[in-house]
Design an enzyme around this catalytic site. Structure first.
Site, mmCIF file in Angstrom:
data_model
loop_
_atom_site.group_PDB
_atom_site.id
_atom_site.type_symbol
_atom_site.label_atom_id
_atom_site.label_comp_id
_atom_site.label_asym_id
_atom_site.label_seq_id
_atom_site.Cartn_x
_atom_site.Cartn_y
_atom_site.Cartn_z
ATOM 1 N N HIS A 76 0.813 -1.211 0.000
ATOM 2 C CA HIS A 76 0.000 0.000 0.000
ATOM 3 C C HIS A 76 0.855 1.274 0.000
ATOM 4 O O HIS A 76 0.344 2.362 -0.269
ATOM 5 C CB HIS A 76 -0.977 0.003 1.191
ATOM 6 C CG HIS A 76 -0.334 0.251 2.527
ATOM 7 N ND1 HIS A 76 0.024 -0.766 3.399
ATOM 8 C CD2 HIS A 76 0.014 1.397 3.154
ATOM 9 C CE1 HIS A 76 0.549 -0.251 4.491
ATOM 10 N NE2 HIS A 76 0.547 1.063 4.378
ATOM 11 N N ASP A 105 0.152 -7.708 1.437
ATOM 12 C CA ASP A 105 0.607 -6.321 1.561
ATOM 13 C C ASP A 105 2.133 -6.223 1.608
ATOM 14 O O ASP A 105 2.710 -5.520 2.439
ATOM 15 C CB ASP A 105 0.000 -5.675 2.803
ATOM 16 C CG ASP A 105 0.033 -4.153 2.729
ATOM 17 O OD1 ASP A 105 0.278 -3.627 1.625
ATOM 18 O OD2 ASP A 105 -0.167 -3.496 3.768
ATOM 19 N N SER A 109 4.879 2.681 7.877
ATOM 20 C CA SER A 109 4.502 1.508 7.095
ATOM 21 C C SER A 109 5.661 1.054 6.216
ATOM 22 O O SER A 109 6.290 1.854 5.528
ATOM 23 C CB SER A 109 3.284 1.815 6.228
ATOM 24 O OG SER A 109 2.148 2.067 7.012
#
Length: 437
Positions: A171, A201, A280
């Site tokens: 993402h 992911d 992230s």
């Protein structure tokens, strides 16, 4: 003559001895010691004056004891001694140096505890392995019609090997037209996408950087982690340069959904180390500095860190990265169906996965699974409801995904379905996704 001492007992005593004194003329009472008597029955012993003339300095001590014998008194001696003492104190304010003053007030150097030193060393050793990723998208100016690259997001990542492979979350790079990777020394490189796995992911990039600039992280093991052990997260939250947050593992074997596909990710690590937007894709490390997970999500209604962060375990990541580096894709088996939301099946009062669609060219369609459809009168006819796969119970979509993750492409599985009021077992040969062939 200069008066000095070899030992001091008090600060004032030292200051007095550093002055220049000329003792008054005194009577000589014996061959070895010159004795001066004061009116308070205390005697002061000085070395012999002959010795004083030879060495220009002498050592003296002060003692007090009763003296009951007749003695000689000098009324002016006390006043003269007090005057000399005052002069010595005044002169010491100008003559005393910094080193002497520091001897009376020593401030010990600040020292770090052993756990602090370990944390500092861990951050210094592993920071060169963490990178900053900028996601650029092409936008056309509405007035000039110029095509511009506009940053639409950023995140973190880490160096996987000396070949320039960088691992991050999918993402972080989703919908990017251009990607740039900034190393710890602030050097920036264009990056290309090697491959990605939307379901887990995970994405792998590659940069053409010199090998001496690349510092791969040591890969650990996530299977033996324990709740309560210390963990460390390094990343670039809110675009800030290399930030370290610490915490503990607050939970294991959690399950979250992929931000891209909604497919569940199992065995996720839960930590209270602060993970904010920009973290992230960054690494989660154990106390030895080994990689144990990829920071991927937080649980927060407000969007800020709430003390509940999630990391994809390195045991899951390792297999995915290896496939992406070698083949550029991940071959994950599928049944080839579309199923109804779990809430819809619960309203029917049954447990399982309701098949909405099973394309004829897919694994389930070839095996004969029935999709949901309408008859000639527009009435809804429910399709097969999958209740188990290979004898493992299926109550919702997450259960189905979890079972399929343990299977391989080309493997035959036994699917048990509820068709009307009857239960049937149908063998299905699993196939890879159509877009991954």
């Amino acid at each position: 003559m200069a008066v000095t001492t070899t030992t001091t007992t008090t600060a004032a005593y030292s200051l007095i001895c550093s002055a220049t004194l000329t003792p008054p003329r005194t009577p000589k009472l014996n061959n070895t010691t010159t004795t001066l008597f004061s009116s308070n029955k205390s005697l002061i012993l000085f070395p012999q004056l002959n010795t004083l003339k030879r060495t220009n300095k002498f050592h003296f001590s002060i003692t007090t004891k009763p003296f009951n014998k007749p003695f000689i008194t000098f009324p002016c001696l006390d006043s003269f001694f007090i005057l000399c003492t005052s002069l010595a104190l005044s002169m010491s304010l100008f003559l005393i140096d910094i080193d002497a003053a520091s001897a009376f007030a020593v401030t010990p150097a600040r020292k770090l505890q052993s756990d602090e030193l370990a944390t500092v060393q861990l951050f210094q050793q592993n920071t060169p392995s963490v990178v900053y990723i900028t996601n650029l998208a092409v936008r056309q100016d509405a007035f000039t019609l110029d095509v511009l690259e506009v940053p639409q997001g950023s995140g973190s990542g880490f160096v996987w090997d000396k070949d320039g492979h960088v691992v991050t979350n999918y993402h972080v790079i989703r919908n990017a037209s251009d990607l740039r990777v900034t190393l710890a020394d602030q050097s920036t490189f264009e990056a290309r996408v090697v491959g990605f796995d939307q379901d887990k992911d995970v994405a792998v990039l590659r940069i053409d950087a010199p090998a001496d600039k690349l510092r791969p992280l040591p890969v650990g093991v996530s299977a033996d982690l324990l709740v309560g052990q210390k963990v460390y997260a390094i990343g670039n939250p809110f675009g800030l340069d290399h930030t370290l947050t610490t915490g503990v593992i607050s939970g294991l074997r959690r399950e979250i959904s992929s931000a891209a596909t909604g497919r569940p990710i199992q065995d996720v690590i839960q930590t209270d180390a602060a993970i904010n937007p920009g973290n992230s894709g960054g690494p989660l490390l154990d106390s030895s500095g080994n990689l144990i997970g990829i920071n991927t999500a937080i649980y927060s209604p407000s969007g800020a860190s709430s003390g509940v962060g999630f990391s994809i375990p390195v045991d899951t990541v390792g297999g995915i990265v290896d496939q992406l580096v070698k083949f550029g894709k991940v071959t994950r088996p599928i049944l080839g169906i579309k199923f109804a939301p779990d809430q819809s099946v619960e309203q029917l009062g049954v447990s399982g996965v309701l098949v909405l669609d099973a394309p004829a060219n897919g694994p389930a369609g070839k095996a004969g699974l029935q999709p949901t459809k309408r008859d000639g009168y527009g009435r809804l006819i429910l399709g097969d409801i999958i209740t188990s796969v290979n004898g493992k119970k299926v109550t919702n979509g997450s259960d189905l995904y979890r079972i399929l993750d343990q299977c391989k492409v080309g493997e035959q599985v036994m699917v048990e379905v509820l068709r009307g009021d009857q239960k049937e077992k149908i063998p299905v040969v699993l196939e890879p996704k159509a877009d991954e062939t």
